[in-house]
Design a protein around this motif. Sequence first.
Motif, short mmCIF file in Angstrom:
data_model
loop_
_atom_site.label_atom_id
_atom_site.label_comp_id
_atom_site.label_asym_id
_atom_site.label_seq_id
_atom_site.Cartn_x
_atom_site.Cartn_y
_atom_site.Cartn_z
N LEU A 105 -21.49 38.39 -13.95
CA LEU A 105 -21.29 39.68 -14.70
C LEU A 105 -21.03 40.44 -12.96
CD1 LEU A 105 -19.64 42.18 -14.64
CD2 LEU A 105 -21.48 43.51 -16.09
N ILE A 106 -22.21 39.96 -12.13
CA ILE A 106 -22.81 40.62 -10.47
C ILE A 106 -23.13 39.39 -10.09
CG2 ILE A 106 -24.40 41.64 -9.31
CD1 ILE A 106 -24.58 43.59 -12.33
N GLU A 107 -23.79 38.36 -10.57
CA GLU A 107 -23.59 37.69 -9.90
C GLU A 107 -22.83 36.43 -9.66
OE1 GLU A 107 -27.41 35.54 -10.38
OE2 GLU A 107 -29.03 36.86 -10.21
N SER A 108 -22.44 36.56 -8.34
CA SER A 108 -21.43 34.90 -8.43
C SER A 108 -20.24 35.44 -9.00
CB SER A 108 -22.09 32.90 -9.32
OG SER A 108 -23.44 33.38 -8.97
N VAL A 109 -20.08 36.88 -8.11
CA VAL A 109 -18.58 37.31 -8.25
C VAL A 109 -17.51 36.27 -7.53
CG1 VAL A 109 -17.55 39.26 -7.85
CG2 VAL A 109 -19.74 40.17 -8.24
N THR A 110 -17.65 36.00 -6.48
CA THR A 110 -16.68 34.99 -5.13
C THR A 110 -16.76 34.33 -6.29
OG1 THR A 110 -18.08 36.69 -3.51
CG2 THR A 110 -16.84 34.06 -2.92
N GLU A 111 -17.51 33.01 -6.80
CA GLU A 111 -17.36 31.85 -7.58
C GLU A 111 -16.41 31.95 -8.59
OE1 GLU A 111 -20.02 32.88 -6.30
OE2 GLU A 111 -21.47 31.57 -4.89
N THR A 112 -16.82 33.43 -9.43
CA THR A 112 -15.82 33.46 -10.95
C THR A 112 -14.17 34.44 -10.52
OG1 THR A 112 -17.72 34.25 -11.34
CG2 THR A 112 -15.75 35.24 -12.40
N PHE A 113 -14.00 34.66 -9.08
CA PHE A 113 -12.97 35.68 -8.60
C PHE A 113 -12.33 34.07 -7.98
CE2 PHE A 113 -10.07 37.28 -5.59
CZ PHE A 113 -9.66 37.97 -6.68
N LEU A 114 -12.99 33.01 -7.35
CA LEU A 114 -11.62 32.17 -6.72
C LEU A 114 -11.43 31.56 -8.06
CD1 LEU A 114 -13.71 31.19 -3.26
CD2 LEU A 114 -11.72 32.42 -3.91
N PHE A 115 -12.56 31.38 -9.25
CA PHE A 115 -12.06 30.36 -9.87
C PHE A 115 -11.12 30.32 -10.86
CE2 PHE A 115 -13.12 29.11 -14.76
CZ PHE A 115 -13.01 28.15 -14.20
N LEU A 164 -7.25 24.59 -21.16
CA LEU A 164 -8.00 23.13 -22.17
C LEU A 164 -9.00 22.97 -21.51
CD1 LEU A 164 -5.89 22.17 -24.44
CD2 LEU A 164 -7.53 23.59 -25.11
N GLY A 165 -8.75 22.52 -19.86
CA GLY A 165 -9.71 22.15 -19.29
C GLY A 165 -10.97 22.47 -18.69
N ALA A 166 -10.07 24.06 -18.21
CA ALA A 166 -11.84 24.39 -18.33
C ALA A 166 -12.18 25.05 -18.88
CB ALA A 166 -10.68 25.57 -16.96
N TRP A 167 -12.10 24.84 -20.67
CA TRP A 167 -12.63 25.40 -21.07
C TRP A 167 -13.49 24.19 -21.85
CZ3 TRP A 167 -12.39 23.86 -26.97
CH2 TRP A 167 -13.38 24.76 -27.75
N TRP A 184 -22.25 26.70 -11.40
CA TRP A 184 -20.92 27.19 -11.73
C TRP A 184 -19.92 26.95 -10.58
CZ3 TRP A 184 -17.66 29.42 -15.37
CH2 TRP A 184 -16.92 30.11 -14.78
N PRO A 185 -18.92 27.53 -10.52
CA PRO A 185 -18.07 27.70 -11.17
C PRO A 185 -17.61 25.74 -11.92
CG PRO A 185 -16.73 28.44 -10.12
CD PRO A 185 -17.81 28.45 -9.47
N ILE A 186 -18.27 24.85 -10.94
CA ILE A 186 -17.46 23.51 -10.57
C ILE A 186 -17.00 22.99 -11.55
CG2 ILE A 186 -18.77 21.06 -9.55
CD1 ILE A 186 -20.82 22.48 -8.03
N SER A 187 -18.13 22.30 -12.62
CA SER A 187 -17.31 21.39 -13.86
C SER A 187 -16.65 22.10 -14.70
CB SER A 187 -18.42 21.11 -14.39
OG SER A 187 -18.76 23.57 -15.65
N CYS A 188 -16.34 24.02 -14.37
CA CYS A 188 -15.12 24.51 -14.98
C CYS A 188 -13.45 24.45 -14.06
CB CYS A 188 -15.59 25.98 -15.56
SG CYS A 188 -16.50 26.55 -16.70
N SER A 189 -13.88 24.73 -13.03
CA SER A 189 -12.87 24.15 -12.19
C SER A 189 -12.22 22.53 -12.00
CB SER A 189 -13.38 24.90 -11.03
OG SER A 189 -14.88 24.16 -10.22
#
Length: 219
Positions: A105-115, A164-167, A184-189
């Motif tokens: 939620l708080i950590e890796s906000v930039t990574e999550t938003f770019l994903f 589905l690929g992201a999931w 995070w979030p390399i494998s998802c992206s």
Amino acid sequence: MKEAEIRRLLAANLLCVFSIILTAVLPAFFWKGFTVLGTHLAWLCICSVCVSTLNVILHLVIRPNVTPKRSSFAHKISRFLKCCIYFFMSCILFHAIIVLYGAPLIESVTETFLFAVLLSTFTTLQCLCILGPNIQAWIRVFSKNGAMSIWESSLQITTMGSILGAWFGAFPIPLDWDRPWQVWPISCSLGATFGYMAGLIIAPLWIHWNWKQLTYKSR
């Protein structure tokens, strides 16, 4: 539905696939130490910008949803602003959904938003290019048998492939393998990217294979 239209779709989709490959290879010639894994956030930005730019250009050149009506300049500006707002809202929505599915939620906000931006590029941007800021058209296309053209059928396949690929890309993250691509979030992206590319290749083949059924439904 004509064979020429499917060839146009295939050419456009292959260009998108080629552009994604270039984003992983070309920057390394100008940026020392650039790799998809090592500088993943930079690659996310480059990939999102390149795919977005190419999709918009292809939309303006091919014009798959062209209508006989001529809209005014003010209407075009209003439509463009709506598309920008919808895209930003999509990024926020994807960010919230990703967090609800377990992202920090708080950590890796930039990574999550770019994903989230990458996912919006693969899904929402295509909807905006083909359908415009028309929620009713979006609902129609993603309902059962709702596609009315090969471009809308391709939109269905690439969107589902990206999600589905992201999931599926999230499955290796909690495993105790201690691999660099599990950060995070390399494998998802990467999963979303491979799913999107697979959808781009599969869509024209699937449409060609189901030519008669799709033609019959469109009538």
